[in-house]
Design an enzyme around this catalytic site. Sequence first.
Site, PDB file in Angstrom:
ATOM      1  CD  GLU A  25      -1.173   0.541   3.675  1.00 60.31           C
ATOM      2  OE1 GLU A  25      -1.368   1.800   3.482  1.00 60.31           O
ATOM      3  OE2 GLU A  25      -1.432  -0.218   4.617  1.00 60.31           O
ATOM      4  CE  LYS A 159      -4.297   1.296  10.299  1.00 60.80           C
ATOM      5  NZ  LYS A 159      -4.963   0.498   9.062  1.00 60.80           N
TER       6      LYS A 159
END
Length: 308
Positions: A25, A159
């Site tokens: 990414e 996360k």
Amino acid sequence: MPYPIDVAPEVADALAAGRPVVALETTIITHGMPWPANVETALAVEDAIRAGGAVPATMAIMKGRPRAGLTRAEIEALGLATDVVKASRRDLAVLMARGLDGATTVAGTMLLAAMAGVRVFVTGGLGGVHRGAERSMDVSADLTELARTPVAVVCAGVKSILDVGLTLEVLETQGVPVVGYGTDRFPAFYVPDSGYAAPARADSPAEAAAIVRAQLDLGLGGCVIANPIPADQALEGAMIEAAITATLAEADRQGVRGKDITPFVLAELNRRTEGRSLAANVALVAHNARLGAAIAVALAQSGSALPR
């Protein structure tokens, strides 16, 4: 008609020859880390993937064109830019129509990887259900992308700022396999154990690749390979949770919402932890890159996982 994606020669040659390729990414460059750690990390991750026997394919939108594979100069330019759009699935058409640059999120990277024919993607942490989502309805597009796009995502779990339990519930509802690598526990980015069990387990790249191959053969979308941060690089759970709680409260006080919340929180956590969160972030991405390359190599060597 072919998809409107430009594939770098190195990536195209590897795909044509059936050699392993790993997608990367670009929001980690533009929104996840400060300069120069962002560029240093991106280049180090590409090097780690090459050292593992695979070809890196860093994804982005450059002047309106979806790209699979960037040059070093392009990565450095993204690292210094201040106006690059954070690009998920919903943003791609607008960026293409307007000829703008976009850094791909997990969802955006998965989509471009699938267009190019890349089936393994390495990132830091997966997006998911945000804390307080019962009020905000803030649920990452990463989860729905996993349900429909046939790409395996190697990550350090989700996360730590998210609601891990609700994220796992949504992944179950979406039919996404979640595999703990070398662990029965589901990791949460800075810590190797989120407090939740991993629904499945794999103990070698070949075993993980077999699960990925079966998922691809069944045509059932993506899967998650959750690779815990090494214990000696993890942060102390109570410390990082206290920092996250204070940071989320500050984000709420400032009215930070939507796609701005993650970069705000990462920057604030780095400040509150005196750089320890950034160091852990860099370490876990490199750790994931090594595993992602090994899985991509095993996947390239495998045939169909299903009996004929």
